[in-house]
Design an enzyme around this catalytic site. Structure first.
Site, PDB file in Angstrom:
ATOM      1  N   TYR A 194       0.839  -1.199   0.000  1.00  0.00           N
ATOM      2  CA  TYR A 194       0.000   0.000   0.000  1.00  0.00           C
ATOM      3  C   TYR A 194       0.882   1.259   0.000  1.00  0.00           C
ATOM      4  O   TYR A 194       0.849   2.058  -0.924  1.00  0.00           O
ATOM      5  CB  TYR A 194      -0.875   0.052   1.260  1.00  0.00           C
ATOM      6  CG  TYR A 194      -2.150  -0.779   1.262  1.00  0.00           C
ATOM      7  CD1 TYR A 194      -2.331  -1.852   0.402  1.00  0.00           C
ATOM      8  CD2 TYR A 194      -3.170  -0.489   2.161  1.00  0.00           C
ATOM      9  CE1 TYR A 194      -3.507  -2.605   0.451  1.00  0.00           C
ATOM     10  CE2 TYR A 194      -4.342  -1.227   2.203  1.00  0.00           C
ATOM     11  CZ  TYR A 194      -4.500  -2.289   1.349  1.00  0.00           C
ATOM     12  OH  TYR A 194      -5.650  -3.028   1.401  1.00  0.00           O
ATOM     13  N   GLU A 248      -7.984  -5.708   9.565  1.00  0.00           N
ATOM     14  CA  GLU A 248      -6.672  -5.611  10.191  1.00  0.00           C
ATOM     15  C   GLU A 248      -6.723  -5.696  11.718  1.00  0.00           C
ATOM     16  O   GLU A 248      -5.808  -6.184  12.338  1.00  0.00           O
ATOM     17  CB  GLU A 248      -5.987  -4.310   9.754  1.00  0.00           C
ATOM     18  CG  GLU A 248      -4.485  -4.364   9.918  1.00  0.00           C
ATOM     19  CD  GLU A 248      -3.759  -3.243   9.193  1.00  0.00           C
ATOM     20  OE1 GLU A 248      -4.426  -2.364   8.614  1.00  0.00           O
ATOM     21  OE2 GLU A 248      -2.527  -3.238   9.221  1.00  0.00           O
TER      22      GLU A 248
HETATM   23  C1  LIG Z   1       6.710  -1.064  11.454  1.00  0.00           C
HETATM   24  C2  LIG Z   1       5.941  -0.609  10.250  1.00  0.00           C
HETATM   25  C3  LIG Z   1       5.461  -1.566   9.352  1.00  0.00           C
HETATM   26  C4  LIG Z   1       4.747  -1.142   8.235  1.00  0.00           C
HETATM   27  N1  LIG Z   1       4.336  -2.102   7.322  1.00  0.00           N
HETATM   28  C5  LIG Z   1       3.701  -1.717   6.198  1.00  0.00           C
HETATM   29  C6  LIG Z   1       3.327  -2.689   5.201  1.00  0.00           C
HETATM   30  O1  LIG Z   1       3.572  -3.892   5.358  1.00  0.00           O
HETATM   31  N2  LIG Z   1       2.730  -2.261   4.076  1.00  0.00           N
HETATM   32  C7  LIG Z   1       2.435  -0.942   3.866  1.00  0.00           C
HETATM   33  O2  LIG Z   1       1.850  -0.624   2.828  1.00  0.00           O
HETATM   34  N3  LIG Z   1       2.786   0.018   4.771  1.00  0.00           N
HETATM   35  C8  LIG Z   1       3.422  -0.347   5.929  1.00  0.00           C
HETATM   36  N4  LIG Z   1       3.808   0.597   6.862  1.00  0.00           N
HETATM   37  C9  LIG Z   1       3.593   1.996   6.537  1.00  0.00           C
HETATM   38  C10 LIG Z   1       2.543   2.690   7.398  1.00  0.00           C
HETATM   39  O3  LIG Z   1       1.260   2.328   6.979  1.00  0.00           O
HETATM   40  C11 LIG Z   1       2.789   4.209   7.242  1.00  0.00           C
HETATM   41  O4  LIG Z   1       4.041   4.489   7.838  1.00  0.00           O
HETATM   42  C12 LIG Z   1       1.718   5.027   7.887  1.00  0.00           C
HETATM   43  O5  LIG Z   1       0.523   4.905   7.167  1.00  0.00           O
HETATM   44  C13 LIG Z   1       2.116   6.528   7.931  1.00  0.00           C
HETATM   45  O6  LIG Z   1       2.473   6.977   6.671  1.00  0.00           O
HETATM   46  P1  LIG Z   1       3.850   7.745   6.408  1.00  0.00           P
HETATM   47  O7  LIG Z   1       4.953   6.948   7.038  1.00  0.00           O
HETATM   48  O8  LIG Z   1       3.950   8.016   4.954  1.00  0.00           O
HETATM   49  O9  LIG Z   1       3.754   9.095   7.214  1.00  0.00           O
HETATM   50  P2  LIG Z   1       2.951  10.397   6.758  1.00  0.00           P
HETATM   51  O10 LIG Z   1       1.602  10.003   6.283  1.00  0.00           O
HETATM   52  O11 LIG Z   1       3.810  11.195   5.841  1.00  0.00           O
HETATM   53  O12 LIG Z   1       2.799  11.132   8.140  1.00  0.00           O
HETATM   54  C14 LIG Z   1       3.869  11.893   8.722  1.00  0.00           C
HETATM   55  C15 LIG Z   1       3.333  12.522   9.998  1.00  0.00           C
HETATM   56  O13 LIG Z   1       2.244  13.419   9.681  1.00  0.00           O
HETATM   57  C16 LIG Z   1       1.088  13.068  10.396  1.00  0.00           C
HETATM   58  N5  LIG Z   1      -0.105  13.280   9.570  1.00  0.00           N
HETATM   59  C17 LIG Z   1      -0.304  12.840   8.317  1.00  0.00           C
HETATM   60  N6  LIG Z   1      -1.524  13.212   7.868  1.00  0.00           N
HETATM   61  C18 LIG Z   1      -2.106  13.884   8.882  1.00  0.00           C
HETATM   62  C19 LIG Z   1      -3.384  14.491   9.046  1.00  0.00           C
HETATM   63  N7  LIG Z   1      -4.300  14.485   8.063  1.00  0.00           N
HETATM   64  N8  LIG Z   1      -3.652  15.110  10.234  1.00  0.00           N
HETATM   65  C20 LIG Z   1      -2.741  15.110  11.247  1.00  0.00           C
HETATM   66  N9  LIG Z   1      -1.497  14.551  11.134  1.00  0.00           N
HETATM   67  C21 LIG Z   1      -1.204  13.933   9.970  1.00  0.00           C
HETATM   68  C22 LIG Z   1       1.255  11.589  10.716  1.00  0.00           C
HETATM   69  O14 LIG Z   1       0.508  11.215  11.853  1.00  0.00           O
HETATM   70  C23 LIG Z   1       2.752  11.500  10.961  1.00  0.00           C
HETATM   71  O15 LIG Z   1       3.052  11.899  12.286  1.00  0.00           O
HETATM   72  C24 LIG Z   1       4.517   0.212   7.994  1.00  0.00           C
HETATM   73  C25 LIG Z   1       4.996   1.164   8.909  1.00  0.00           C
HETATM   74  C26 LIG Z   1       5.707   0.767  10.018  1.00  0.00           C
HETATM   75  C27 LIG Z   1       6.217   1.804  10.968  1.00  0.00           C
END
Ligand SMILES: Cc1cc2nc3c(=O)[nH]c(=O)nc-3n(C[C@H](O)[C@H](O)[C@H](O)COP(=O)(O)OP(=O)(O)OC[C@H]3O[C@@H](n4cnc5c(N)ncnc54)[C@H](O)[C@@H]3O)c2cc1C
Length: 404
Positions: free
Chosen positions: A128, A262
């Protein structure tokens, strides 16, 4: 109730009888931050579980599951965690893709994939997140297009590489944070299949084989020094035309369906694991003498009480149809577990942060639990869901792009 007690004894007895001999060594291994531990042995254990009928307990029987009730599944997960059995390796297939195929897949897809997931013969990963699409998943930019030259038939007759020889879908783009991609045979990928489409329109949910020249998996090293998630690059990767779940262009609905699966019954088992960690921390505090610190004592007692609240909340949530209030559970346990990581270090006193090379269990807990408030939807996103969909507060302002 009597049935439940009987079932609990059956599970506990089977686990005690089978976590012996060749499987005695897998006790307590694996899990977040420790997925590298004894992977092959844990895989063998999980196939042993499958052979005895202890996988996919909640799937309907017509799809190879055991059709057990939520209460029975909770009992299984609690006993599994209490026995010290190792962390599962096939949960993404069993808990996410399997239920998705049961709900949205074609009979061909169900016949082809569900038995292999149930037997733990095929491991899956979730494609994703992208560098520009995490919390804002609708910003996905990985593309897939049908190669008109020769479409694969999707009837299962193709080799394991999903028709890489020609025809079908061609996938280009990058995924990130893909847990266990380095051991997965297949990936469920959210990709944009309608050129020029925006946001949640024009996306499709594709099943893509990992073992092919168009797929590159690059490990991401975490704070713990281990790599359990990865970058995944699709560069002309191929999969058969029949490997789309739901209709082409309807991928958002299917992807959201997967996310709905999930947060399930394994939460209660997870809490048994939390309890074991907390017990271990109390033992550390006694051993080091930090238990005499009244502030630490207070925090340990508070952690124990909060864990009981988490359990009560999880049980109440499971009684209802999944809805937006599951966000409350995620917010509660993620913050609790993160604070537990800090307690673990405080309980060990001055030597808590000293390493002799490798990190120990408690240092790993501190570092990996930083991720708890990010994956599965960050704390901020959970708060948005609670505010908007549970409490009915005004929605946060959307950009023009998002409103389209
Ligand atoms: C251990 C681990 C395993 C994972 N495994 C998978 C996997 O198998 N497959 C997969 O597809 N993904 C996976 N992920 C990804 C995970 O789904 C994303 O890290 C998560 O959705 C956050 O997205 P981002 O890292 O791009 O952060 P961003 O979306 O860029 O967010 C950065 C910061 O901004 C904040 N933020 C963002 N939007 C808003 C809003 N609208 N209002 C307030 N604050 C906001 C967030 O809370 C965060 O603090 C994994 C992540 C981790 C840490």
């Amino acid at each position: 109730m009597e049935n439940h007690e009987r079932f609990r004894r059956e599970v506990a007895t089977w686990l005690a009888d089978n976590l012996t001999g060749e499987f005695a060594g897998v006790r307590g291994l694996g899990g977040p931050g420790r997925e590298h531990e004894a992977f092959d042995e844990r895989l063998a254990w999980e196939r042993h579980l499958a052979a005895a009928g202890w996988t996919c307990l909640g799937w309907p029987t017509e799809f190879g599951g055991r059709g057990l009730s939520v209460a029975e599944q909770v009992i299984f997960h609690e006993e599994y965690a209490a026995s010290g059995a190792p962390a599962r390796v096939s949960h993404l297939g069993e808990q996410l893709l399997g239920p998705t195929l049961i709900a949205f897949g074609t009979p061909e897809q169900q016949r082809r994939f569900l038995p292999a997931i149930r037997a733990v013969e095929q491991l899956w990963c979730q494609g994703y997140s992208e560098p520009g699409a995490g919390s804002d998943l609708a910003a996905v930019s990985t593309t897939a297009r049908l190669d008109d030259a020769a479409h694969g038939d999707g009837n299962g007759s193709s080799p394991a590489n999903g028709g890489a020889a020609g025809g079908g879908w061609i996938v280009d783009g990058q995924k990130i944070w893909t847990s266990l991609a380095h051991v997965a045979d297949w990936c469920f990928v959210l990709a944009r299949t309608e050129p020029g489409s925006r946001r949640h329109h024009g996306l499709s949910y594709l099943l893509v084989p990992m073992d092919q020249p168009g797929v590159t998996v690059r490990p991401i090293t975490q704070l713990t020094g281990t790599s359990e998630f990865n970058e995944v690059f699709f560069d002309g990767a191929r999969t058969e035309a029949g490997m789309v779940v739901g209709e082409p262009g309807d991928g958002w609905r299917v992807a959201m369906g997967t996310l709905g699966f999930e947060r399930g019954v394994s939460t209660l088992g997870q809490q048994i694991g939390f309890r074991r960690e907390l017990d271990g921390i109390v033992a550390q505090a006694r051993a080091t003498g930090t238990i005499d610190d009244p502030v630490l004592r207070d925090d340990l007692v508070r952690a124990r009480m909060e864990l009981r609240v988490l359990r009560a909340h999880a049980l109440r949530t499971l009684e209802r149809e999944p809805g937006p209030d599951v966000a409350v559970g995620k917010l509660l346990w993620a913050g609790w577990h993160r604070r537990l990581g800090e307690l673990a270090i405080r309980a060990r006193g001055a030597r808590g942060l000293v390493t002799g090379g490798d990190l120990d269990e408690w240092q790993r807990l501190l570092l990996f639990s930083r991720a708890d408030t990010i994956y599965g939807g960050s704390d901020e996103i959970q708060r948005n869901i609670i505010a908007e969909r549970v409490l009915g507060l005004p929605k946060e302002p959307r950009s023009t792009e998002e409103r389209r």
